[in-house]
Design a protein around this motif. Structure first.
Motif, short mmCIF file in Angstrom:
data_model
loop_
_atom_site.label_atom_id
_atom_site.label_comp_id
_atom_site.label_asym_id
_atom_site.label_seq_id
_atom_site.Cartn_x
_atom_site.Cartn_y
_atom_site.Cartn_z
N TYR A 296 27.20 -89.05 58.64
CA TYR A 296 26.91 -88.64 60.01
C TYR A 296 27.07 -87.14 60.21
CZ TYR A 296 31.61 -87.77 61.97
OH TYR A 296 32.83 -87.23 62.29
N PHE A 297 27.79 -86.46 59.31
CA PHE A 297 27.96 -85.02 59.45
C PHE A 297 26.62 -84.29 59.34
CE2 PHE A 297 32.16 -86.38 57.80
CZ PHE A 297 32.95 -85.91 58.83
N ILE A 298 25.75 -84.75 58.44
CA ILE A 298 24.47 -84.08 58.21
C ILE A 298 23.51 -84.29 59.38
CG2 ILE A 298 22.53 -83.88 56.59
CD1 ILE A 298 24.35 -84.92 54.41
N LEU A 299 23.74 -85.33 60.19
CA LEU A 299 22.85 -85.60 61.31
C LEU A 299 22.81 -84.44 62.30
CD1 LEU A 299 23.84 -89.32 62.00
CD2 LEU A 299 21.82 -88.50 60.78
N ALA A 300 23.88 -83.65 62.35
CA ALA A 300 23.92 -82.53 63.29
C ALA A 300 22.86 -81.49 62.99
CB ALA A 300 25.31 -81.88 63.25
N LYS A 301 22.31 -81.48 61.77
CA LYS A 301 21.31 -80.50 61.39
C LYS A 301 19.89 -80.90 61.83
CE LYS A 301 23.93 -79.11 57.28
NZ LYS A 301 23.89 -78.98 55.80
N LEU A 302 19.75 -82.09 62.38
CA LEU A 302 18.42 -82.57 62.79
C LEU A 302 18.10 -82.09 64.20
CD1 LEU A 302 18.71 -86.19 61.38
CD2 LEU A 302 17.35 -84.32 60.41
N TYR A 303 17.87 -80.80 64.34
CA TYR A 303 17.64 -80.21 65.66
C TYR A 303 16.34 -80.70 66.29
CZ TYR A 303 21.28 -77.00 64.05
OH TYR A 303 22.44 -76.47 63.57
N TYR A 304 15.29 -80.74 65.50
CA TYR A 304 13.99 -81.14 66.07
C TYR A 304 13.98 -82.64 66.39
CZ TYR A 304 9.02 -81.28 67.01
OH TYR A 304 7.81 -81.45 67.65
N CYS A 305 14.55 -83.45 65.52
CA CYS A 305 14.62 -84.89 65.79
C CYS A 305 15.40 -85.16 67.07
CB CYS A 305 15.27 -85.63 64.62
SG CYS A 305 14.22 -85.74 63.14
N GLU A 306 16.48 -84.42 67.26
CA GLU A 306 17.26 -84.58 68.48
C GLU A 306 16.46 -84.15 69.70
OE1 GLU A 306 21.49 -83.09 70.45
OE2 GLU A 306 21.29 -83.31 68.29
N ALA A 307 15.68 -83.08 69.57
CA ALA A 307 14.84 -82.63 70.67
C ALA A 307 13.81 -83.69 71.06
CB ALA A 307 14.14 -81.32 70.30
N VAL A 308 13.26 -84.37 70.05
CA VAL A 308 12.29 -85.44 70.32
C VAL A 308 12.96 -86.60 71.04
CG1 VAL A 308 10.79 -87.17 69.25
CG2 VAL A 308 10.80 -84.82 68.38
N ILE A 309 14.15 -86.99 70.61
CA ILE A 309 14.88 -88.07 71.25
C ILE A 309 15.14 -87.74 72.72
CG2 ILE A 309 17.06 -89.35 71.29
CD1 ILE A 309 17.14 -88.99 68.22
N LYS A 310 15.55 -86.50 72.98
CA LYS A 310 15.82 -86.09 74.36
C LYS A 310 14.55 -86.08 75.20
CE LYS A 310 19.86 -83.25 73.24
NZ LYS A 310 20.42 -81.90 73.17
N GLU A 311 13.45 -85.62 74.62
CA GLU A 311 12.20 -85.58 75.39
C GLU A 311 11.69 -86.98 75.69
OE1 GLU A 311 8.68 -83.62 77.11
OE2 GLU A 311 10.86 -83.56 77.12
N VAL A 312 11.86 -87.91 74.74
CA VAL A 312 11.51 -89.31 75.00
C VAL A 312 12.37 -89.86 76.14
CG1 VAL A 312 11.59 -91.65 74.07
CG2 VAL A 312 10.64 -89.79 72.69
N SER A 313 13.66 -89.55 76.11
CA SER A 313 14.57 -90.01 77.15
C SER A 313 14.22 -89.41 78.51
CB SER A 313 16.02 -89.66 76.78
OG SER A 313 16.39 -90.28 75.57
N ARG A 314 13.71 -88.19 78.49
CA ARG A 314 13.33 -87.55 79.75
C ARG A 314 12.06 -88.17 80.35
NH1 ARG A 314 9.58 -84.49 81.88
NH2 ARG A 314 8.43 -84.37 79.92
N ILE A 315 11.03 -88.26 79.54
CA ILE A 315 9.73 -88.66 80.07
C ILE A 315 9.66 -90.15 80.34
CG2 ILE A 315 8.49 -89.19 77.92
CD1 ILE A 315 6.19 -87.37 79.06
N HIS A 316 10.53 -90.93 79.66
CA HIS A 316 10.51 -92.39 79.88
C HIS A 316 11.94 -92.92 79.80
CE1 HIS A 316 7.46 -95.72 80.03
NE2 HIS A 316 8.61 -96.35 80.10
#
Length: 472
Positions: A296-316
């Protein structure tokens, strides 16, 4: 039910105590490490079901092909057709599989008990194929199916109680007995499930007390809840009943949120393949081997994937509305509201309003990538205008409020755990498979029920990436 747990608890001191205990659990590094590993192990089980279904289909096609060959030995088109079918992409309803997957992982992470939801769903799909159905475990499947059905009925009743009964005037509440008689089965199931969890808690507490002090206990949620609640700042320990209600909060609020959000992610990245391949590039840059286990430590480096998750959560938003109850008399919007008044906050409107967002109708993960890149700089330049969490940024020129996990003190205490789980699921899926919508022009099939936007169906084609050149 209104003075226990977290989600429906209206008694402040009890709510604060339980929330602090839960936060200790969901931020414990050992727990986070183990749940990420468990997710990867369970994903292998999910893949096995997909492969078995595909293998059964291939055997069926092969059998039909052999029958045809015996009758049409000189027909070369039959062989070509068979080859084409055998190599076609896997077709799955991702929403249904992910709901089963999420239910399995949540129950296992909290109780160490398997719910076998994926196994049950697999057998439903293979109901007409006796040769390939899972056999010899029917009693286990039936037992766990009963447990899951009781849980689902309990969840349904809890949502009915929270969002329909509490908001009724006192006059109608006098008829609660009628309500209870009408939904008697659901009340019976609720208490059956409650007592089942209570027995699990008591058995685990006894197991922990009998374990040698030097023994390193497994960091499942229940063990963490018991240990975190043994010595608290309030000078008391969590009771078995409090732990049961926290377990139910964790299950009821986590399963639907995670499974539906993941389905939305798959839908939107299929709609926007450029975004999908950028996510894949980011994942591949961190994980060269598709079979490697990651932490789970390496997951913090997934900046773009996290941005996509947040945008999905925003729009829907999974929860387009949330409720709050006032604890004192107040004047809001020119009206005087009494203590105990329930308010509904329209998160969908907040997340999609042009006052809050630039081009809110566009699916644009870049807006959150910008927030992540500027977060440290803005905090240093203007501490007062910065709200210190990973979902909200505020300054003089622009406001970007994302409240997918609620607002204020009542926001979800496990929001960081939810992000870790979603990132892990995205990595597991996209590093091994490319995914395409069955119907590129389809809309999300949503059923809004009990405040939840539930994805009813999402049929996709998936193909192993090592056989794919990213051409659609």
């Amino acid at each position: 039910m209104n003075e226990m747990g977290i989600y429906s608890n209206h008694e402040y001191s009890s709510w604060k105590f339980n929330r602090n205990v839960l936060i200790k659990c969901v931020t414990l590094p050992k727990f986070l490490k183990e749940i990420v590993i468990e997710l990867q192990e369970q994903f292998k089980e999910l893949e096995n079901y997909w492969n078995d279904i595909e293998s059964a289909k291939s055997d069926s096609v092969k059998s039909d092909s052999n029958n045809q060959k015996s009758n049409f030995k000189n027909d070369s088109s039959t062989t070509n057709s068979t080859k084409k079918v055998r190599n076609e992409d896997k077709i799955i309803d991702i929403s249904k599989w992910i709901k089963c997957f999420t239910l399995d992982i949540f129950l296992q992470s909290i109780t160490r008990e398997k719910s076998f939801s994926m196994a049950n769903y697999y057998n439903q799909i293979m109901k007409d194929d006796e040769e390939n159905k899972l056999k010899g475990i029917e009693p286990i499947l039936d037992k766990n199916d009963l447990f899951v059905s009781k849980f689902k009925n309990s969840l349904w009743l809890l949502n009915q109680f929270n969002f329909k009964l509490i908001g009724l005037p006192n006059f109608f509440k006098k008829f609660f007995l009628v309500y209870k008689l009408y939904y008697r089965k659901y009340f019976d199931d609720y208490w059956w499930f409650h007592e089942s969890l209570l027995r699990i808690v008591r058995a685990r507490r006894l197991e922990i007390s009998n374990s040698p002090k030097e023994q390193d206990l497994k960091a499942d949620m229940l063990t963490c809840l018991i240990n975190s609640g043994l010595k608290t700042d309030d000078g008391r320990s969590t009771t078995d009943e409090e732990i049961v209600f926290m377990m139910k909060d964790y299950l009821s609020e986590g399963i639907g949120t995670i499974s539906n959000t993941f389905s939305y992610i798959i839908y939107y990245i299929c709609k926007y393949p450029t975004i999908k391949y950028r996510m894949i590039e980011e994942i591949d840059s961190l994980y060269n081997n598709q079979n490697d286990t990651f932490t789970y430590f390496i997951l913090a480096k997934l900046y773009y994937c996290e941005a996509v998750i947040k945008e999905v959560s925003r729009i829907h938003s999974v929860y387009p509305l949330i409720s709050r109850i006032s604890n004192e008399k107040d004047n809001i919007g020119g009206y005087t509201w009494d203590n105990g008044q329930m308010f509904c906050i329209n998160l969908h409107a907040i997340h999609n309003h042009k006052y809050n967002w630039n081009n809110p109708e566009e699916f644009d993960p870049e807006r959150f990538l910008y927030l992540e890149e500027k977060k440290a700089e803005e905090k240093e330049l203007n501490e007062k205008d910065y709200i210190g969490n990973s979902f909200v940024r505020k300054n003089i020129n622009i406001k970007d409020p994302l409240f997918s996990f609620g607002i204020g003190l009542r926001s979800c205490p496990a929001k960081n755990l939810a992000m870790i789980i979603l990132k892990t699921m995205v990595v597991m899926f996209l590093r091994k498979y490319d995914v395409i919508l069955m119907d590129k022009n389809s809309e999300l099939q949503i059923n809004y029920n009990n405040m939840l936007n539930n994805c009813e169906e999402l049929k996709v084609k998936i193909r192993p990436r090592h056989n794919n050149n990213n051409n659609q």
